[in-house]
Enzyme design. Structure first.
Site, short mmCIF file in Angstrom:
data_model
loop_
_atom_site.label_atom_id
_atom_site.label_comp_id
_atom_site.label_asym_id
_atom_site.label_seq_id
_atom_site.Cartn_x
_atom_site.Cartn_y
_atom_site.Cartn_z
N GLU A 101 77.62 20.01 51.91
CA GLU A 101 77.10 18.66 52.06
C GLU A 101 78.22 17.71 52.45
O GLU A 101 79.35 17.84 51.96
CB GLU A 101 76.45 18.21 50.75
CG GLU A 101 75.72 16.89 50.82
CD GLU A 101 74.97 16.60 49.52
OE1 GLU A 101 74.93 15.41 49.14
OE2 GLU A 101 74.44 17.55 48.89
N ASP A 103 78.66 13.52 52.79
CA ASP A 103 77.91 12.35 52.36
C ASP A 103 78.49 11.02 52.79
O ASP A 103 79.70 10.77 52.64
CB ASP A 103 77.88 12.28 50.82
CG ASP A 103 77.05 13.37 50.18
OD1 ASP A 103 76.24 13.99 50.90
OD2 ASP A 103 77.20 13.59 48.98
N GLU A 105 77.16 7.41 51.23
CA GLU A 105 76.22 6.73 50.34
C GLU A 105 76.64 5.26 50.23
O GLU A 105 77.80 4.97 49.97
CB GLU A 105 76.19 7.37 48.95
CG GLU A 105 75.53 8.74 48.93
CD GLU A 105 75.39 9.28 47.51
OE1 GLU A 105 74.29 9.73 47.16
OE2 GLU A 105 76.38 9.25 46.76
N HIS A 118 80.46 5.08 49.56
CA HIS A 118 80.87 6.24 48.77
C HIS A 118 80.81 7.47 49.68
O HIS A 118 79.78 7.72 50.32
CB HIS A 118 79.92 6.40 47.59
CG HIS A 118 80.15 7.59 46.73
ND1 HIS A 118 80.88 7.54 45.56
CD2 HIS A 118 79.75 8.88 46.85
CE1 HIS A 118 80.91 8.73 45.00
NE2 HIS A 118 80.22 9.56 45.77
N THR A 119 81.88 8.23 49.77
CA THR A 119 81.91 9.46 50.59
C THR A 119 82.23 10.65 49.70
O THR A 119 82.93 10.53 48.69
CB THR A 119 82.94 9.37 51.72
OG1 THR A 119 84.27 9.32 51.17
CG2 THR A 119 82.71 8.13 52.58
N ASN A 120 81.71 11.81 50.10
CA ASN A 120 81.96 13.02 49.33
C ASN A 120 81.79 14.23 50.24
O ASN A 120 81.10 14.15 51.27
CB ASN A 120 81.01 13.12 48.14
CG ASN A 120 81.52 14.00 47.02
OD1 ASN A 120 82.54 14.67 47.14
ND2 ASN A 120 80.81 14.00 45.89
N ASN A 128 82.76 16.67 44.02
CA ASN A 128 83.82 15.98 43.27
C ASN A 128 85.02 15.64 44.14
O ASN A 128 86.16 15.66 43.67
CB ASN A 128 84.26 16.80 42.06
CG ASN A 128 83.11 17.08 41.10
OD1 ASN A 128 82.28 16.20 40.86
ND2 ASN A 128 83.05 18.30 40.59
N TRP A 195 73.60 3.94 37.60
CA TRP A 195 75.03 4.14 37.87
C TRP A 195 75.55 3.42 39.11
O TRP A 195 76.76 3.19 39.25
CB TRP A 195 75.34 5.63 38.04
CG TRP A 195 74.63 6.25 39.22
CD1 TRP A 195 73.40 6.82 39.22
CD2 TRP A 195 75.11 6.37 40.57
NE1 TRP A 195 73.07 7.28 40.47
CE2 TRP A 195 74.10 7.02 41.32
CE3 TRP A 195 76.28 6.00 41.21
CZ2 TRP A 195 74.24 7.29 42.68
CZ3 TRP A 195 76.42 6.27 42.57
CH2 TRP A 195 75.41 6.92 43.29
N ARG A 277 91.64 11.52 35.60
CA ARG A 277 90.63 12.56 35.83
C ARG A 277 91.27 13.94 35.99
O ARG A 277 90.73 14.94 35.53
CB ARG A 277 89.83 12.20 37.07
CG ARG A 277 88.75 13.18 37.46
CD ARG A 277 88.02 12.66 38.69
NE ARG A 277 87.04 13.58 39.21
CZ ARG A 277 86.37 13.39 40.34
NH1 ARG A 277 86.59 12.30 41.06
NH2 ARG A 277 85.49 14.28 40.75
#
Length: 291
Positions: A101, A103, A105, A118-120, A128, A195, A277
């Site tokens: 995927e 992304d 968003e 937002h990218t992924n 992640n 969220w 993280r």
């Protein structure tokens, strides 16, 4: 020439020069409205599409074709006004638990406050790999072009032809990369007020519904896969023939300067910088030198 340009000066240049190209892709021929009943609409002879969200449901669409590498362009005008709690997603994805995927968003916000882009990237079911950005314009006032350039060497996220993120193939480091699973194009407008805006602190104001996003200018210079056969658009196939020079052109010196400009002044989150993280060490791809 190698220095990062003053953001105000460069922004002026971008506004004057980065005029999005309107393509002739027909939404009736290329996409199916998949959910949301009447909330998704194709109109103007297939040249325009809209998705809406109300208290009952959001809406979405997906491409009829599957793609395996290429450049995908779509022009979007996002939900205007108080869009807090809403998410407009535009992405490539395969299916299954080990899906790939890529992304975009767009996380809505209160009136007068900026959207978060937002990218992924997911590979073999693992994501992640988030980077987030503010935009250097109001994405609700006009249409802007959001592009994904997907090659075996890398994935480039672009806004009005400005590269904002590069995810390089790091398979030699043991990092999965999306390159074997054909993917369809999806988009949806949905409620994510648990969220999406300030971590869920700001909820969707349903008195402002329906919320509507608009689409036009779809273009895919890509390889498609259907029923076991494949076809590559000549505009894209030619770049494989002379692949290395094409990759160099996509990230030439000017493109790299623009990328650094966006990441310096507009990036608000990078998983490769999140020490809390990844207190036990960053993912392998984060240790590679940046573009």
């Amino acid at each position: 020439m190698g220095q990062i340009l003053n953001p105000t000066v460069l922004l002026t240049v971008l506004v004057l020069t980065m005029v999005g190209t309107v393509y002739s892709g027909n939404f009736n021929e290329e996409f199916d409205l998949t959910w949301g009943e009447h909330r998704g609409k194709i109109f103007s002879g297939g040249k325009m599409l809209s998705l809406s969200l109300d208290r009952v449901s959001g809406s979405g669409f997906k491409s009829k074709k599957e793609y395996l590498f290429g450049r995908i362009d779509m022009q979007l005008k996002l939900v205007a006004g108080n869009s807090a709690g809403t998410v407009t997603a535009y992405y490539l994805s395969s299916e299954g638990p080990t899906h790939d995927e890529i992304d975009f968003e767009f996380l809505g916000n209160e009136t007068g406050k900026p959207y978060v882009l937002h990218t992924n990237v997911f590979a073999q079911g693992k994501g992640n790999r988030e980077q987030q950005f503010y935009l250097w314009f109001d994405p609700t006032k006009n249409f802007h072009t959001y592009s994904l350039v997907w090659r075996p060497q890398h994935i480039i996220f672009m806004v009005d032809n400005v590269p904002i993120r590069v995810f390089n193939n790091a398979e030699q480091l043991g990092v999965p990369f999306p390159k074997k699973q054909p993917m369809k194009i999806y988009s949806s407008l949905w409620n994510a007020d648990g969220w999406a805006t300030r971590g869920g602190l700001v909820k969707t104001d349903w008195s402002k519904a329906p919320f509507t996003a608009y689409y036009r200018g779809f273009n895919a210079a890509a390889c498609t896969v259907s029923s076991g056969s494949s076809y590559c658009d000549p505009k894209f196939k030619s770049t494989f023939t002379n692949g290395e020079s094409q990759v160099a052109n996509e990230l030439n010196a000017y493109g790299r300067r623009r990328l650094r400009w966006v990441q310096k002044y507009f990036m608000i989150y990078d998983y490769c910088s999140d020490v809390k993280r990844f207190s036990q060490g960053f993912p392998p791809e984060c240790r590679r030198s940046r573009v």
